[in-house]
Each structure stands twice: as structure tokens, then as C-alpha cells.
Design an enzyme around this catalytic site. Structure first.
Site, PDB file in Angstrom:
ATOM      1  N   LYS A  16      -4.934  -0.004  -2.507  1.00  0.00           N
ATOM      2  CA  LYS A  16      -3.855  -0.105  -3.330  1.00  0.00           C
ATOM      3  C   LYS A  16      -2.403  -0.796  -2.962  1.00  0.00           C
ATOM      4  O   LYS A  16      -2.457  -1.383  -1.760  1.00  0.00           O
ATOM      5  CB  LYS A  16      -3.334   1.463  -3.370  1.00  0.00           C
ATOM      6  CG  LYS A  16      -2.831   1.978  -1.937  1.00  0.00           C
ATOM      7  CD  LYS A  16      -1.365   1.914  -1.763  1.00  0.00           C
ATOM      8  CE  LYS A  16      -0.956   2.557  -0.489  1.00  0.00           C
ATOM      9  NZ  LYS A  16       0.257   1.936   0.172  1.00  0.00           N
ATOM     10  N   ASP A  70      -2.340   9.788   1.021  1.00  0.00           N
ATOM     11  CA  ASP A  70      -2.941   8.733  -0.264  1.00  0.00           C
ATOM     12  C   ASP A  70      -4.348   8.921  -0.812  1.00  0.00           C
ATOM     13  O   ASP A  70      -4.672   8.226  -1.766  1.00  0.00           O
ATOM     14  CB  ASP A  70      -2.863   7.405   0.541  1.00  0.00           C
ATOM     15  CG  ASP A  70      -1.730   7.008   0.727  1.00  0.00           C
ATOM     16  OD1 ASP A  70      -0.361   7.302   0.375  1.00  0.00           O
ATOM     17  OD2 ASP A  70      -1.379   5.780   1.543  1.00  0.00           O
TER      18      ASP A  70
END
Length: 289
Positions: free
Chosen positions: A10, A137
Site C-alpha cells: 500500500k 494496517d
């Protein structure tokens, strides 16, 4: 029995550090975007009765401290699945300690892979909750796409897809970032208006100029890493629409609306920085193959 899962990296289009919580964590507001740079996780039965790990990337611990081990333990505990022998192989392409959520994505891949492997039929919300226990996350890495992440980063909300042709990611060598130091320096920043709010507006209006000029990261501002600034300069010289540091660093990303220019930028960086990658934004998180 064997299950393979693709675990994407990401980037943070914005990342704002807000207040410090009583539990020691920080409230943040960030827009995360999954990209097509993948680790490959292979889950297979073994005869040991234990959880074992292997990894292609030097220096990654293959013991109980690895997030994949913790993810497997949490899965077995939560689902009450009898603990059978399990081997987790991590074919690692995402650089470590780069702010790209490589470890979190690997942990998310284990949860999703075991859910498929054992037919436990966990709902997304259950997997998010399970993932949050092992890393802030992880819920995003399960979901992927373009998301607003708040709280400690584990509360996620879908946003319009981020559309650009290509993303170049470059991690400088021999640059280490202490997360504790990063937060300490970010805490000392002067207050500013919310770039995340502006990015949300830009994504809804699909205004590429506004999106690319609103890329922002409090950690980048606070740390002022010379190598990050150097890489950003090369990216912008190669006609990137915008560039910024991801997470608490030290990887830097650039967004492009021209694949030709993205390839030229990749070539300009690759010779000096071996961990340079050319990828695209994606609308998914971890995927079981």
C-alpha cells in the site's frame, strides 16, 4: 493441502498524525491505496503439528515474532479450529521497513488464506477485527482499494477509486526510520489544515491535478530525510504528477498519467536504487488464488 495468496503493498496518498491516545497509540487520518506490488504467501499442511515459517528475504524473522505466525495463532484461537501442522512460506518482493505495509499484508494474507483453507466462512468484519489484533494496517490490507483509514488506522471507509496509469515506488538503501522517533517529531509539528479532507474532495471530483498536488505525509514533513527528498526530486524531474513518502518511510512513491513517463522514471531510479518498482493502483486487497 496448499493455498496461495497474493499480498499487495500500500501507499499513503495522505497521512496526518493527530492526537496521542491514553493507550500510547496515535489517532491518524490517512488515505491508503493498494498497489500491484505483491508478496506471495503459500500455506501448506505439514507433519510437525507446529506453525513453521520460511522467507526469501534476508533478515526477516521466521519465528513467533513474525506477524504471519501471530496471524495464524489468532486465526486458530478465534475460530476454535484444531491446531494442525502449518507451514507458511513468504516469497517477499515488498521491501521491509519501508512504510508499504508488507508485513501487515502478509498477516492479512494468512488470515484470508486460512479462512479459505479451513472453510471457516469468516465475514469481512470478522477478518478485520481479527486483523486489528495483530496490526493496525491489516484490516486495510484485507480490503484493499482506496480507503479512508482513521482511529489507529484500522477503521476503514470506502472512497472513489484512485485512477492513475502507473505508480513508481523507490526505497533508498541504508535509511532506517524509528517509528517512535517519527511520531515524536510529528507531534512537534505545527497544526495545519487537513490534506486528507482535501484529498477526499479530489477523489470524488476525479480531479487529477488536485489529487496529485494534495499528496501529503506528516512523517515526511517531520523527518526531512535527505535521500527521500533526492528521490522525490528525480521523480518530479521525470514528470511525475505528484510524489510523496509512504507511511513512516522510507519508501517514496510517484503517480503518473503516462506509462511512458513512468517507465522513464523507473529507469532513472533503478540503477542507483535496486528496490525500485513499477506498478499500478488496484481495487482489491489480498486475493486467494
Amino acid at each position: 493441502m496448499e493455498t496461495k495468496v497474493k499480498a499487495p503493498a500500500k501507499i499513503n496518498l495522505t497521512l496526518e498524525v493527530l492526537s496521542k491516545r491514553p493507550d500510547g497509540y496515535h489517532e491518524i487520518s490517512t488515505i491508503m491505496q493498494a498497489v500491484s506490488l505483491y508478496d506471495a504467501i503459500t500455506l501448506s499442511d505439514n507433519d510437525s503439528g507446529e506453525i513453521t515459517l520460511s522467507c526469501s528475504y534476508p533478515g526477516v524473522p521466521c519465528d513467533e515474532s513474525n506477524i504471519c505466525y501471530k496471524a495464524a495463532e489468532s486465526f486458530f484461537d478465534y475460530t476454535k479450529t484444531p491446531k494442525k501442522g502449518l507451514h507458511i512460506d513468504i516469497d517477499k518482493n515488498i521491501p521491509v521497513q519501508a512504510g508499504l505495509a508488507g508485513g501487515s499484508s502478509d498477516g492479512a494474507a494468512v488470515i484470508m488464506g486460512l479462512n479459505a483453507m479451513y472453510g471457516t466462512m469468516l465475514k469481512p468484519a470478522e477478518m478485520y477485527s481479527l486483523g486489528e489484533r495483530i496490526g493496525a494496517d491489516v484490516p486495510f490490507c484485507i480490503s484493499g482499494g482506496t480507503k479512508l483509514c482513521t482511529g489507529i488506522g484500522a477503521t476503514i471507509k470506502k472512497l472513489p477509486a484512485f485512477n492513475c496509469s502507473d505508480v513508481v515506488i523507490c526505497k533508498p538503501q541504508n535509511v532506517s526510520v524509528s517509528t517512535a522517533e517519527a511520531y515524536q517529531k510529528a507531534d512537534a509539528l505545527n497544526s495545519h489544515s487537513s490534506y486528507t479532507d482535501e484529498m477526499i474532495k479530489a477523489l470524488y471530483s476525479r480531479d487529477m491535478f488536485m489529487i496529485s498536488t494534495t499528496i501529503f505525509n506528516d512523517f515526511e514533513l517531520a523527518l526531512q530525510i535527505p535521500e527521500v527528498n533526492k528521490i522525490k526530486s528525480v521523480m518530479l524531474q521525470n514528470k511525475a504528477r505528484g510524489a510523496g513518502m509512504s507511511g513512516s518511510g522510507s519508501a517514496v512513491f510517484a503517480v503518473f498519467t503516462s506509462s511512458r513517463r513512468a517507465k522513464a522514471c523507473y529507469n532513472a531510479l533503478k540503477a542507483e536504487y535496486p528496490e525500485t518498482f513499477l506498478c499500478k493502483p488496484i481495487k482489491t486487497g489480498c486475493t486467494v488464488e
